[in-house]
Design an enzyme around this catalytic site. Sequence first.
Site, short mmCIF file in Angstrom:
data_model
loop_
_atom_site.label_atom_id
_atom_site.label_comp_id
_atom_site.label_asym_id
_atom_site.label_seq_id
_atom_site.Cartn_x
_atom_site.Cartn_y
_atom_site.Cartn_z
N SER A 34 -45.47 -28.80 43.69
CA SER A 34 -44.75 -29.60 44.69
C SER A 34 -43.27 -29.24 44.81
O SER A 34 -42.58 -29.76 45.69
CB SER A 34 -44.88 -31.09 44.36
OG SER A 34 -46.23 -31.49 44.44
N GLU A 37 0.79 -1.23 0.00
CA GLU A 37 0.00 0.00 0.00
C GLU A 37 0.82 1.28 0.00
O GLU A 37 0.35 2.32 -0.46
CB GLU A 37 -0.95 0.00 1.21
CG GLU A 37 -2.00 -1.08 1.20
CD GLU A 37 -3.05 -0.86 0.11
OE1 GLU A 37 -3.29 0.31 -0.25
OE2 GLU A 37 -3.61 -1.86 -0.38
#
Length: 794
Positions: free
Chosen positions: A472, A192
Amino acid sequence: MARIDYDEDETEHDDRPAPQWRRRLVIWVLAAIGLGLGFLIPYTLYLNHEVGERFGQLKWQIPTRVYARPLELAPGLTLDAATLKTELDAAAYHAGDGSRPGTYARSGGRWLVSSRGFKDVDGDVPARRIEVVLSGSKVGSLRDAANKRALKTVRLDPARIATLYGQKNEERRLVRLREVPELLVTGLQAVEDRDFNSHHGIDLGGMLRAAFKNVAAGRAKQGASTLTQQLARSGLLGIGREQTLTRKGKEILYAMLIEARYDKGTILEAYFNQVYLGQRGAQAIHGVAAGAEFWFGRDLADLSTEQTALLIGIVRGPSYYDPRRNPERALERRNFVLGEMHETQLIDDAEYQRALKAPLGVTKDPGSVAANRFPAYVDLIRRQLARDYPADALAGAGLSVMSGMSPSAQATAEGAVARTLKSLDSKRRPPLQTGLVVTDVHNGNVVAVVGSRSVDEHGFNRAVEAQRPVGSLLKPFVYLLALAQPGKHSLASWVDDSPVTVALGKNKNWNPGNSDGRSHGTVRLIDALAMSYNQATVRVGMQVEPERIASLIRTLAGIEATPNPSLILGAVDQSPYAMAQLYQFLASGGEIQPLHAVRGVLDANGKALNRYDKEPAPAQEGDAIAARLITIALQQAVSNGTGTQLVRDGLGRLSPAGKTGTSNDGRDSWFAGWTGDHLAVIWVGNDQNKETGLYGATGAMRVWSGLFSRLPTAPLEVGSKGIDWQWTIASNTTDADCPGARRFAYVAGFAPPYAPCPAPEPVEEEGGGWRDWFGIGRKEQEAPREDAPSQETP
């Protein structure tokens, strides 16, 4: 012929006044220069200020990351190969030779794991290379791979399970320049910006070189912008990406100002943290560290040459060179980058040829950066952090939330839910839903949460928000209060299970019955609980008083309940999470142990801001003994009570304790059960509260069975401290060889007095003759059934 004098003529010409148009032109040129300088100088000063404000501070909106708990290995830990692989996969480890951080190698039961260092709630955890040997579904040995020394414990870096983004929804992980691999630094410049170290923001030579290469290639292969220009237009400084002369001019000015103000190292570090490298939905992937995780599922330091080249290649156009969508295009770009690396002698011939032949190496799916892979668990995290962190203070704050989640337990729980509910689906049954919570009984960590049968569904979290009658499931706490009075009650106490009437006042009575429609006479207290007999439980509950039951569940889990007699049989609506908090008292052996999904929160530098994993206070002696007695009773509930299906499923090896629960008309199916390591509370029902026809044992308990059939966990062993086991017959202790005697656990010092074994009475032989014709003399076997609480009736 007259002579022409050019000098004289010229002198005469100079003395004449200049034409009007020329004078105006000079004035306009001077004015334009003045105006240009007058605009350019202030504008340049303005841009310089912007660079100082926005670039100089180097502030990004960093997402807050949520991590699972680190896997802590130790000799003797219950762990099988499948679970270890699940944990390593979740934490983005890769199969290899086990020499590089984040990799592992396996040979039979021997695993070589190279961990990555990380910051935990208690400080830095260094990287280690370890050897783990699994034997018999346990960690047989744990050694340092370098010096072969035995290790007591090792923590592996945790999996990332969620990301909380800010308004920009940007995925980014900040790195220092020294943390970026050298090949990535030099390779990026080779492709680049080769003159990066010598130019001052713009590079005319680079532009000419790029133009030559692009003409030779017939298309654009190399850009003309410097890295500094790319950084200027990356969004950090607010420059748009539209192609205009104004934008290009602004970009050049910015680049020159950045170069004038900052050194090359600072510019490179900013570039590596800002560069755009991809998109997942609304999430923008910024920075090379996030890019490495997004494309390869790896840390930056673990990238190979070919992966580094591909990452550099993607910089040019993350969408155009997307290796998942456009693999051929990405491969060509990667190979071009490899060629540039080879040309600049960053890699040698052998490495260049090897890398050219290598595949792209991208993961199939970028799951590691998903915003939220576990919505129910993350919802619980948000709720627990709400008192310390407002919602907008978490997102995009750059924090690390260290949770208690076990990736393997979460995956196992999700699988159990999916398989079981699919098997329960029926045209005669309304659509089923579920809520599930799994905890660590040793420390209160919430290790798994499922809020829906569609585990990735956002929205209503049934594990936390669903308020359903518990039935329960509340009974063990009625008996807990009774057993806390060892002078009055023991597991061997006799309880009447005949029809019972409770006066409610105003000429109203409550007549609860058993779900099987039968009474069972006088039964042992342990059997009344294990078989979930309603009538016997109501008698015990009225003795300990509903007000004390309401007070107990408020103390243990913050549950508010009206102290009506019906509370004895579970007439209270609660969530799976609230019931898990309640049962944690029993599963932990009597400790008041607050559940937590969050272990701690770290700031951006890894410093602990808050910790939520503090050691609970030891159980008080009386609480511990009472919890042990209830655990013994609920182990019997599994071995030969309402939970016997678990034994038939092969889970008797875990000696689990558990309790089923069912609301009226089979609308809600519950099960709470625990082993030596884990507690799981599960609800199964219908969102519209329609009848499902499921008992606790036929719905929720089946999910529990599917979970613990695959979850590595230790068997439940009940401690003996404060417990006195005695053989008992009738209401006395006796000899072990006494016919009919049964062994019970008592609180030490409270066993009934000893009595010699009574002489056996003559027993008439059964069988034969007319007795068989009418079935007289046969012992009736009762099948265990789940008890649903009866309605209050006038």
